[in-house]
Design a protein around this motif. Sequence first.
Motif, PDB file in Angstrom:
ATOM      1  N   THR A 128       0.846  -1.202   0.000  1.00 38.24           N
ATOM      2  CA  THR A 128       0.000   0.000   0.000  1.00 38.24           C
ATOM      3  C   THR A 128       0.877   1.246   0.000  1.00 38.24           C
ATOM      4  O   THR A 128       2.027   1.188   0.402  1.00 38.24           O
ATOM      5  N   GLY A 129       0.310   2.354  -0.420  1.00 35.85           N
ATOM      6  CA  GLY A 129       0.967   3.648  -0.288  1.00 35.85           C
ATOM      7  C   GLY A 129       1.843   4.014  -1.471  1.00 35.85           C
ATOM      8  O   GLY A 129       2.021   3.232  -2.408  1.00 35.85           O
ATOM      9  N   VAL A 130       2.384   5.224  -1.403  1.00 33.64           N
ATOM     10  CA  VAL A 130       3.239   5.756  -2.467  1.00 33.64           C
ATOM     11  C   VAL A 130       4.497   4.898  -2.583  1.00 33.64           C
ATOM     12  O   VAL A 130       5.090   4.523  -1.579  1.00 33.64           O
ATOM     13  N   GLY A 131       4.888   4.577  -3.814  1.00 31.38           N
ATOM     14  CA  GLY A 131       6.160   3.891  -4.041  1.00 31.38           C
ATOM     15  C   GLY A 131       6.137   2.395  -3.768  1.00 31.38           C
ATOM     16  O   GLY A 131       7.158   1.728  -3.885  1.00 31.38           O
ATOM     17  N   LYS A 133       5.823  -1.494  -4.227  1.00 35.42           N
ATOM     18  CA  LYS A 133       5.971  -2.435  -5.339  1.00 35.42           C
ATOM     19  C   LYS A 133       5.484  -3.800  -4.887  1.00 35.42           C
ATOM     20  O   LYS A 133       5.489  -4.126  -3.707  1.00 35.42           O
ATOM     21  N   ARG A 189       5.439   1.365 -16.409  1.00 34.13           N
ATOM     22  CA  ARG A 189       4.862   1.657 -15.096  1.00 34.13           C
ATOM     23  C   ARG A 189       4.043   0.478 -14.579  1.00 34.13           C
ATOM     24  O   ARG A 189       3.909   0.288 -13.369  1.00 34.13           O
ATOM     25  N   GLN A 193       3.844  -2.887 -10.538  1.00 33.71           N
ATOM     26  CA  GLN A 193       2.749  -2.501  -9.635  1.00 33.71           C
ATOM     27  C   GLN A 193       1.564  -3.461  -9.588  1.00 33.71           C
ATOM     28  O   GLN A 193       0.595  -3.193  -8.888  1.00 33.71           O
ATOM     29  N   HIS A 434       0.083   4.419   6.331  1.00 33.52           N
ATOM     30  CA  HIS A 434       1.477   4.825   6.397  1.00 33.52           C
ATOM     31  C   HIS A 434       1.671   6.179   7.068  1.00 33.52           C
ATOM     32  O   HIS A 434       2.763   6.509   7.471  1.00 33.52           O
TER      33      HIS A 434
ATOM     34  N   GLU B  72       8.414   7.441 -10.646  1.00 36.12           N
ATOM     35  CA  GLU B  72       7.817   6.129 -10.377  1.00 36.12           C
ATOM     36  C   GLU B  72       8.686   4.982 -10.896  1.00 36.12           C
ATOM     37  O   GLU B  72       8.986   4.049 -10.158  1.00 36.12           O
ATOM     38  N   SER B  75      12.173   4.950  -9.189  1.00 35.80           N
ATOM     39  CA  SER B  75      12.110   5.060  -7.715  1.00 35.80           C
ATOM     40  C   SER B  75      12.944   6.235  -7.209  1.00 35.80           C
ATOM     41  O   SER B  75      13.748   6.104  -6.293  1.00 35.80           O
ATOM     42  N   PHE B  99      14.093   6.441  -3.557  1.00 39.09           N
ATOM     43  CA  PHE B  99      12.923   6.341  -2.676  1.00 39.09           C
ATOM     44  C   PHE B  99      13.272   5.526  -1.425  1.00 39.09           C
ATOM     45  O   PHE B  99      13.818   4.433  -1.527  1.00 39.09           O
ATOM     46  N   SER B 105       7.051   7.320   2.422  1.00 36.83           N
ATOM     47  CA  SER B 105       5.799   6.572   2.151  1.00 36.83           C
ATOM     48  C   SER B 105       4.529   7.314   2.526  1.00 36.83           C
ATOM     49  O   SER B 105       3.448   6.876   2.179  1.00 36.83           O
TER      50      SER B 105
END
Lengths: 477, 135
Positions: A128-131, A133, A189, A193, A434, B72, B75, B99, B105
Amino acid sequence: MLEGVKQIGVNEWEVPIGYVAGMRVPGRFFLSESLGKTLEPGAVQQLANVATLPGIVKNSLAMPDIHWGYGFPIGGVAAFSVDEGIISPGGVGFDINCGVRLLSTPLQYKDVTGRRDLIDELFRTVPTGVGAKSALKVSQQALESMVVKGAQWAVKAGYGVERDLMRCEEGGFMKTADSHALSAKAKQRGVPQGGTLGSGNHFLEVQVVHEIFDPAAAKTFGLTLGQVCCMIHCGSRGLGHQVCTDHLKALESATRKYQIAIPDRQLACAPLTSPEGMAYFGAMAAAANYAWANRQMITHTTRQVLAKMFRIDYEEMPLIYDVAHNVAKIEEHVLEGKRMKVCVHRKGATRSFGPGSADLPTDLESIGQPVIIPGSMGTSSFILRGTQIAMDRTFGSTCHGAGRIMSRTQAKKKLRGKEIVANLLKEGIIVRAHSDNAITDEAPDVYKSSDEVVNVVHEVGISKLVARLSPIGVIKG
Amino acid sequence: MSFEEISHTADIKIRARAPTLEALFSETFNAMMQIMYGTNRASEIVRKIRVESSDDESLIADFLSEVLFISEVESLVFSDASINLDGLCLTADLRGELFDPVRHSGGSEVKGISYSGLEIKHDANGYMLDIIFDV
């Protein structure tokens, strides 16, 4: 209610031609008097803007979760003639096939209440969350199949069971997907993900069936009182965002090329039959398929966590249904007594196909499709069923959620993340996220009451209440 | 130079002000990075980019879309940008770091740059820009 908007029935309002210049059809939206107090003029203007687009049929519509977005309003629905109409990314949004699914379990409330370890394990396992993977690797080659076959690819890859596909809108993939219309950037992208939730309003929630309004429909859908379910809300991630970005640019040129006058650049569009329109449609369908596969992969991870923790079988957790709420699709609808193919855009709206409609599995034919309406964090979610009234009046569409009423800036001023978490815990709801921001941004107070929004669609009849689910745990980006 | 968040129901609206167009773009870039990754961002890596567009509004939208893409897939979290504009051609050195889930996050993922409400104004006091990020 706002000036210039006319009431034409209980919970029903018209935005007459002339509200903005160039409207081809009137706008129409469904809203109670009390929800009308929070309606923004910008949202109505956007509804009216959509009515100016070529080939629009019947009305530019909005559901009771209408609010100010970009291009179309959130909650907006519009159908365009396939011969003379347009397709626009502004009617779908950046998060193509953002959608929601409900997974049932054989567990009861007593099995999961207070189980922080369950919420912690879901938070640890579902990225979950930004960034974030995924631990579930998707190769470049697999991505090609993923965008063409969607949830069907995921099931074949071992992330589900065949029956899951019967319980997805479109069987879990749009057949019109064209992977060649995806840019290299979009594919790049997409690779890391698959199986990630994202941030913002996306969530995975453990819920309990709290109330049943329509026992026959609930039984057919597979819902019983006290049963534990998991709701998964997410979309097509960076791949979908890139498709919108790429094609918005291409369609801006197309708008000029085809001499289409638009009141907002975000409504860039092209005739559906043009090469540019078809390219967007193919790419958008591919992104929609990515989203179905993504939700299927998260379902797989969720089932594995539950199976291990509660010693239940994977097969004991059937999917109730999966709906898209940001998408454009070719559908057949009856207009002035004639069946015709139209391109229906739903931007923050849910399909609500009634009994006997196409695309329903045999056992749901007599009831209509399940409609899943997530509440905001800490509030009830609802299961409804699709209706003939929706087919007749809204191109088989209903609302998609509660709809925001407070901006993030206001939320940050008024609310504190830790307090919200503590208050929700008092109500028996465990929250993992987060950051404090992720919690204040999505706190219950920033949304309209989901009860009130759902009551409007129930009273208007564009979907009918089946069950209420209450949250007991939520993970957020 | 400054930016502020303006109240917007569904998404994040930013208003930036700066004496030059380059500084305005740089400030908007900072705003987007802060929304996504917070304020703790180092500048250890330099990444060069070049973007061309048809008008100033498209140029800022295309520039930020390119930053979203690079951030993205590579990273990377950026802390600041040195921007040069030659007409409608933008070149920039983006400084940032890899990142770090612990520090980066907590923000909101920006899904896209909206053309709705995108406006650049210029008067005697300098430049002002309004932009909406879909989050």
